[in-house]
Structure formats: C-alpha cells, structure tokens
Motif scaffolding. Sequence first.
Motif, PDB file in Angstrom:
ATOM      1  N   LEU A 233      -5.651  17.363  21.658  1.00 41.26           N
ATOM      2  CA  LEU A 233      -4.201  17.317  21.836  1.00 41.26           C
ATOM      3  C   LEU A 233      -3.710  18.706  22.201  1.00 41.26           C
ATOM      4  CD1 LEU A 233      -2.983  15.135  18.806  1.00 41.26           C
ATOM      5  CD2 LEU A 233      -3.961  14.410  20.989  1.00 41.26           C
ATOM      6  N   THR A 234      -2.811  18.787  23.156  1.00 42.89           N
ATOM      7  CA  THR A 234      -2.319  20.092  23.615  1.00 42.89           C
ATOM      8  C   THR A 234      -0.918  20.396  23.123  1.00 42.89           C
ATOM      9  OG1 THR A 234      -1.583  19.067  25.685  1.00 42.89           O
ATOM     10  CG2 THR A 234      -3.780  20.090  25.667  1.00 42.89           C
ATOM     11  N   SER A 235      -0.267  19.429  22.486  1.00 46.06           N
ATOM     12  CA  SER A 235       1.027  19.695  21.854  1.00 46.06           C
ATOM     13  C   SER A 235       1.194  18.727  20.702  1.00 46.06           C
ATOM     14  CB  SER A 235       2.179  19.566  22.861  1.00 46.06           C
ATOM     15  OG  SER A 235       2.210  18.270  23.442  1.00 46.06           O
ATOM     16  N   SER A 236       2.215  18.980  19.890  1.00 48.83           N
ATOM     17  CA  SER A 236       2.359  18.252  18.630  1.00 48.83           C
ATOM     18  C   SER A 236       3.021  16.898  18.830  1.00 48.83           C
ATOM     19  CB  SER A 236       3.165  19.091  17.634  1.00 48.83           C
ATOM     20  OG  SER A 236       4.417  19.449  18.180  1.00 48.83           O
ATOM     21  N   LEU A 237       2.846  16.034  17.822  1.00 47.06           N
ATOM     22  CA  LEU A 237       3.532  14.748  17.775  1.00 47.06           C
ATOM     23  C   LEU A 237       4.839  14.910  17.009  1.00 47.06           C
ATOM     24  CD1 LEU A 237       0.507  12.476  16.752  1.00 47.06           C
ATOM     25  CD2 LEU A 237       1.230  13.133  19.069  1.00 47.06           C
ATOM     26  N   SER A 238       5.827  14.108  17.361  1.00 47.99           N
ATOM     27  CA  SER A 238       7.103  14.099  16.644  1.00 47.99           C
ATOM     28  C   SER A 238       7.620  12.666  16.620  1.00 47.99           C
ATOM     29  CB  SER A 238       8.116  15.033  17.302  1.00 47.99           C
ATOM     30  OG  SER A 238       8.373  14.632  18.641  1.00 47.99           O
ATOM     31  N   GLY A 239       8.677  12.443  15.845  1.00 48.05           N
ATOM     32  CA  GLY A 239       9.203  11.095  15.720  1.00 48.05           C
ATOM     33  C   GLY A 239       8.243  10.149  15.034  1.00 48.05           C
ATOM     34  N   VAL A 240       7.374  10.688  14.165  1.00 52.51           N
ATOM     35  CA  VAL A 240       6.373   9.868  13.483  1.00 52.51           C
ATOM     36  C   VAL A 240       6.988   9.306  12.208  1.00 52.51           C
ATOM     37  CG1 VAL A 240       4.075   9.833  12.453  1.00 52.51           C
ATOM     38  CG2 VAL A 240       4.529  11.303  14.436  1.00 52.51           C
ATOM     39  N   GLN A 241       7.085   7.983  12.121  1.00 50.46           N
ATOM     40  CA  GLN A 241       7.673   7.337  10.943  1.00 50.46           C
ATOM     41  C   GLN A 241       7.227   5.874  10.914  1.00 50.46           C
ATOM     42  OE1 GLN A 241      11.827   7.990  11.531  1.00 50.46           O
ATOM     43  NE2 GLN A 241      11.950   6.794  13.400  1.00 50.46           N
ATOM     44  N   ASN A 242       7.175   5.317   9.689  1.00 49.59           N
ATOM     45  CA  ASN A 242       6.859   3.898   9.497  1.00 49.59           C
ATOM     46  C   ASN A 242       5.587   3.492  10.238  1.00 49.59           C
ATOM     47  OD1 ASN A 242       7.262   1.333   8.465  1.00 49.59           O
ATOM     48  ND2 ASN A 242       8.399   0.655  10.277  1.00 49.59           N
ATOM     49  N   VAL A 243       4.515   4.303  10.026  1.00 52.37           N
ATOM     50  CA  VAL A 243       3.278   4.032  10.743  1.00 52.37           C
ATOM     51  C   VAL A 243       2.105   4.625   9.959  1.00 52.37           C
ATOM     52  CG1 VAL A 243       3.305   6.156  12.137  1.00 52.37           C
ATOM     53  CG2 VAL A 243       2.213   4.084  13.052  1.00 52.37           C
ATOM     54  N   THR A 244       0.931   4.010  10.122  1.00 46.81           N
ATOM     55  CA  THR A 244      -0.308   4.536   9.558  1.00 46.81           C
ATOM     56  C   THR A 244      -1.178   5.081  10.674  1.00 46.81           C
ATOM     57  OG1 THR A 244      -0.287   2.985   7.694  1.00 46.81           O
ATOM     58  CG2 THR A 244      -2.414   3.936   8.300  1.00 46.81           C
ATOM     59  N   LEU A 245      -1.659   6.304  10.523  1.00 43.66           N
ATOM     60  CA  LEU A 245      -2.624   6.888  11.448  1.00 43.66           C
ATOM     61  C   LEU A 245      -3.949   6.951  10.706  1.00 43.66           C
ATOM     62  CD1 LEU A 245       0.305   8.234  12.171  1.00 43.66           C
ATOM     63  CD2 LEU A 245      -1.070   9.662  13.676  1.00 43.66           C
ATOM     64  N   GLN A 246      -4.947   6.213  11.202  1.00 40.13           N
ATOM     65  CA  GLN A 246      -6.191   6.051  10.451  1.00 40.13           C
ATOM     66  C   GLN A 246      -7.393   6.284  11.346  1.00 40.13           C
ATOM     67  OE1 GLN A 246      -6.456   2.334   8.344  1.00 40.13           O
ATOM     68  NE2 GLN A 246      -8.650   2.533   7.937  1.00 40.13           N
ATOM     69  N   GLY A 247      -8.356   7.066  10.816  1.00 34.50           N
ATOM     70  CA  GLY A 247      -9.594   7.284  11.541  1.00 34.50           C
ATOM     71  C   GLY A 247     -10.756   6.569  10.886  1.00 34.50           C
ATOM     72  N   SER A 248     -11.923   6.744  11.441  1.00 35.16           N
ATOM     73  CA  SER A 248     -13.136   6.073  10.957  1.00 35.16           C
ATOM     74  C   SER A 248     -13.856   6.907   9.897  1.00 35.16           C
ATOM     75  CB  SER A 248     -14.082   5.819  12.132  1.00 35.16           C
ATOM     76  OG  SER A 248     -14.477   7.039  12.730  1.00 35.16           O
ATOM     77  N   GLY A 249     -13.206   7.975   9.423  1.00 35.07           N
ATOM     78  CA  GLY A 249     -13.815   8.916   8.487  1.00 35.07           C
ATOM     79  C   GLY A 249     -13.846  10.293   9.116  1.00 35.07           C
ATOM     80  N   HIS A 250     -13.655  11.344   8.308  1.00 37.97           N
ATOM     81  CA  HIS A 250     -13.496  12.672   8.904  1.00 37.97           C
ATOM     82  C   HIS A 250     -14.783  13.221   9.506  1.00 37.97           C
ATOM     83  CE1 HIS A 250     -15.446  14.750   5.563  1.00 37.97           C
ATOM     84  NE2 HIS A 250     -14.655  14.140   4.699  1.00 37.97           N
ATOM     85  N   TRP A 251     -15.931  12.620   9.201  1.00 39.12           N
ATOM     86  CA  TRP A 251     -17.156  13.036   9.875  1.00 39.12           C
ATOM     87  C   TRP A 251     -17.276  12.421  11.271  1.00 39.12           C
ATOM     88  CZ3 TRP A 251     -20.408  16.811   8.505  1.00 39.12           C
ATOM     89  CH2 TRP A 251     -20.382  17.259   7.171  1.00 39.12           C
ATOM     90  N   HIS A 252     -16.447  11.447  11.572  1.00 41.02           N
ATOM     91  CA  HIS A 252     -16.620  10.674  12.807  1.00 41.02           C
ATOM     92  C   HIS A 252     -15.429  10.760  13.759  1.00 41.02           C
ATOM     93  CE1 HIS A 252     -20.122   9.036  10.792  1.00 41.02           C
ATOM     94  NE2 HIS A 252     -19.350   8.700   9.773  1.00 41.02           N
TER      95      HIS A 252
END
Length: 722
Positions: A233-252
């Motif tokens: 990512l080259t710039s930040s996210l904004s307006g983040v609300q009412n949402v889940t951001l989920q990965g497959s685990g921090h090793w992956h």
Amino acid sequence: MTTPRTTARRAQAAATAVALAAGLLVAVAPAPAHAAAGATLPFTSVEAESAAHTGSRIGPDHTQGTLASEASGRQAVRLNAGERVEFTVPRAANAVTVAYSVPDGRSGSLDVYVNGQRLDRTLPVTSRYSYVDTPWIPGARTHHFYANARMLLGRDVQAGDTVAFQAANVQVTVDVADFEQAPGAAARPAGSVSVTDKGADPTGQGDSTQAFREAVAAAQGGTVWIPPGEYRLTSSLSGVQNVTLQGSGHWHSVVRTSRFIDQTASSGAVHIKDFAVIGDVTERVDSNPDNFVNGSLGPDSTVSGMWLQHLKVGLWLTGNNDNLVVENSRFLDMTADGLNLNGNARGVKVRNNFLRNQGDDALAMWSLNAPDVNSVFENNTITQPNLANGIAIYGGTDITVRNNLIADTNALGSGIAISNQKFLDPFHPLSGTITVDGNTLVRTGAMNPNWNHPMGALRVDSYDSAIDAQVRITNTTITDSPYSAFEFVSGSGRGFAARNITVDGATVNRTGTVVVQAETQGAATFRDVTATGVGSAGIYNCPYPAGSGAFTVTDGGGNSGWDSTWSDCSTWPEPGQGEPQPGPDRNLALNRPATATGSQDVYTPGKAVDGDPNTYWESANHAFPQTLTIDLGAARSVRRVVLKLPPQAAWQARTQTLSVQGSTDGSAYTTLAAAREYRFDPATGNTVTVPVDGGPRHLRLHVTGNTGWPAAQFSEVEVYGS
C-alpha cells in the motif's frame, strides 16, 4: 480494586520473574483465582548468551548507548564472519524470530542450520531500521540498535533439536531467538470480500491501495478478506467503519505499508485481525502519521492477532475509541511508542500483547485534551523499550495497570511510570483511583542523563502538578533493579507533592541502590514489602529542592529487609556502594544547594560548591552584609570550614571579615565561629581554614567586609567533619 495478597500469588509472580531472568519467556500456569504477570505467548524465547556459541559474549551493562544495555537480559553474543550461535530448541516449532544488531550502515545474512544441516534459505539482517537519533529529546543518544527478523524453517523441529545461526558476510550481534509453531493459513470466511477480487496484487509488486479501499467500501457490515500473500500500500486507508479486516494469519498475510489507517473519526465496530503490517520507518519523524492506526477506530472496535513492525507507532489513538480492545498482538521495532491512548479513551482494554524494542514508551495513556477514563493495560509482556518507560500513565481517571511483565528498560525510563507530566495543554492530571496491581518488573529503571541520577523500577512522578489521585500499588515483584525499586519524584524539579500512595504486598529481589527513593514532598504507606539483596540502604529520602517539604514514609506493618536510611543527601547512592563512611576527606558541601542574599551577574551561589576552584560566587556589590547559606541535607558534625578564592596570581591578596553560623531548621541560627578577619593570599593558595564546632544542617557565612572588592567572594566553600 485491590487483589488480596496470598502466598500463591507471590509464588506465581516470582516464578514468572525467574523464567524471564533465565532467558525463557514462557507462559506460567496461573495460580487459582489469580492471573500470571505477562502475556500468554505462542512462542518460547531463548537468550543467545545461554546458548552454545563460538562468538563473544557482551555485557551485562546498564550504560546508556551500548549494545549490551539494550539487549534482553543486558547480554548478547557478537558473531564475526564464520562464527555461530546454536540454540537448543525448547519446544516443537517450525518458525523462529531472531533479535539482532549489525554495525551501522551494514547489511548481510545469517546462514541457518537445523541439527547441523544447512538450510537453503538464509535470514537477512540489516541496520536499516536501527541507530535512531532524536536530538529534540533531552538526554537521548543514538539508540534502537536491535531489530527482529523472522522466518519459517520449512520443516518441523522438536524440543531438543538444534537451530544454529552463523554470520555469513557481516558482524552480527544476536540477542534472543523466539521459537514457535506457526499455524497454517486460515480459510476465507464465507461471504467475505477478498482484496484480490478488487485487484490487489499478492506478490507485493503492484500497488494494492485502491483494491483495499474498494474492498472496505464493498464489505460494510461484513468482512474484508486478505488472502495469503504480500500486499503493498502506498497511502493510508480512511473512512474505515462497521467492517472486519481479516487475514489468514500474520505469518501468511502481510501488508507492506508505514501508514495503514489514518482517520480522525469513525462510527466504530472496526475489527482488525490476523495479519501483519510491516512498515519501512527508518527514522522517527513526530509530525508524520507513520502508524498502523493513526486517530480513531471508533467505539466497540477490536484489534487482535496482529504482527506490527517497523512503524513509528503501532496505534496512536485519538478521538472516540470507547471500549476498544487490543489483544494477542506483537509490536516490534517501533521508533516511538508501541501504543498510546492519546486522551478521551473510555473503557479501553489493552491485554495479552507482546512488545519488544520500542523507541519510546511501550504502552502509554496520555490524557491530552480529555482524560483517559476507566482504561486498562493488563497481562502484557514488554521488553527492551530503549528510550522511555515500559508502561507510562500520564494523567487520567480510574486507570488500571495489572499483571504486566516488563523487562530491561533503558536510558530515560522506568518499568512503570505513574505521572502528571503533561507535555502539552490542555492536560488532565491523575484523578480517581490509579490501580497498579500484580506487575513483575525485571531489570527495570535507568540512569537519567538529564537528572544525572537514577530512575526507579516503578516511578510515581508529580512532574507538573501534585498527585491528588489515590495511587494503589499492590502485589508487585521487582527483580534486579539496577538502581531503586520505588521512586517518588517531581521530575520537573519544582517539588510538587506525591501523596495518597499505598504500596501493599511487594517482593523486592536485589536492588542496586535502595528500595524507596523519595525525592519530593508527599507521603506513602508501605505494608508487607519484603526486600533482599539491597545494594546501599533501605530508604533514600532527600526531597528536592531542599526545603520544599518532607516525604513521609509510613511503616504499615509486615515490612522487612529495608529499614536503614541513606544518611548523606550530598551524594547519590551508587549500585552496591553501601552507606558511605564519614571521613576527614569528605566535603559535605560539595554540590549541595546553596543560596545567598545576592549575587553578581553569572557569579551565582552554586559556583561556591561546584568543586571547581576557578569559578566563584560574588555577592551583590556595595551591599554589605551578605550571606551565603549551604544546605548539607541533614544535621552534620562539622569541625572545619575551608574557604577558597581562585588560585591564580591575578587574584591579589585581600582580607574578608566574616563569621560562620549554623542552624538545624533553616530558621534559628547560632554562631559557630565568631566574626574576624581572614586573609586570602595567592602565595599560600588563596585558602583559609576556619575551625568550628557544631551539628548544623544549614551552614551560613555572614560577610561584612572585603579589602579587595566591595562584595563577598568565594570560589569554594568546603565543609568537613574533622
């Protein structure tokens, strides 16, 4: 709430301290009804100095600005090319993280061997994220020498196997290795919006910023899925609300960015979990939002299972973050704080996290603009904050610091600081009840280069205003503090009171100097505080500035091992020094507070007690009589006063008429040596000795004449007991 003191609880804290001191960061099973100090961690750490090696051990050292002083356990192993350190694996594992340092400006790699077999992969090492300078912070030197590198071994190893690291092409100092069983990648949640469906590049080559933004917008009320891969990512996210951001685990699932979320407000219900955010912050620039989260996630949000590394700050939180929970995450190699609740945090819980190598306070609450209220730091493991405190509470109402394990603070910090230092206005000082319960502090405290004296393992600091909150310190274990265990101070030097403090149930194992370091007016009551291995004396009680008011230490019962008092406020205890013995060559006035009825230009009273015969005090001119008063810190048996002028021949002979007076309370003075003329002659060193006989705390020179200049003049006033 005060946790009951029990034998089981003390045994629990002691076991945790011993585990860390031995080089193993292991989860200790909690005693019934009580939580162990520190986080329950998915890895076990082994110190390099306890492993087999062909390199050179460095340390231990507590000197600011050295590799050993910033190392875990204050020791590490230096490897030149071809040298290795071999760890015996303490548990089943398939992954390892190594804390290391290489010389400034260098990069290279470590060859990796499992049970003697060299792997086809190496572990890269670099100084890119080390050697940080912060010249705007008084007392700071180049710091942040270490960094962390992780790798999947590509195979399973068992307890008793060996994993070795050999320096290939650069000198590497290895500090500690963390061994763990990294789980496989988690599956995509049903109904989630994948960032790759929106065009994110999992190879890390393309810019995935817009894909992440579109996925967040499309998944409102649901889940954004970050599949295995590496995303840039080259710039930040904004307006983040009412949402889940989920990965497959921090090793992956790994996101490469120095600014993940930057927003001033959110309606909340943001849930971030199970991926890594690794930045590229190489220097600390406080005006840059180079943080994982900068601003607000909004109420009822969570952060869990994250790996956060090479950022300025993990979470710098402002605005409404009510009921936020941050848990089960790792914070590594920040150039500033790990997490800071920057005012207006209500009901926040930060728990079960691991923080290593932060460049400022690891965890902080700072009540700027609005107070932090009813918020908690609990069951976190913190090691090697290399500029400030492990945990710092700057103001706030009804705050709790509970069951944390903190080790190896450096330079400008204590393990825990409870403080009214405001930094900026509008600041909201400590109020309500501040609960500090069940914490274990190992090798915490440091020599403050600004104050030129030490900071305790646990510090209560009325820096900018008196402490009126109820400060309740309970069930504390302090082990191997290089200086003192408990410090009460007004760090600004203005003598604000630190009061309403109780210390209940503490075990102090080995302090370099004292158990209680009291340096400001106020009061604390101690109950059931036991100490062994005290370096100098039980109590140092010398409020500053002199005459600002007393600090009252009340024995509430059950205390043992620290009933002696350091008797000489003119000197700081040095680690292991013991109580200094009075002798004929000890100048009781050296560097003691000095005041005068007047002074001329830069020739101030302190110049007469600074140990330098070439500097001098000169009173106001043409204004006899004049007095110079020295506070000896305690009533002293005084037998002679030595008066000096600069030894240079340019100081022609002169005669000063003076008497010596003494007082025990700074109010009523008696004559110790009657008024008479004393001749100062450069041919005899410009020195005179005045015999006296008394026991004053305050010693005063009363000067009525000087044949060489229309003012009183002394380059040194030395006071001796015989």
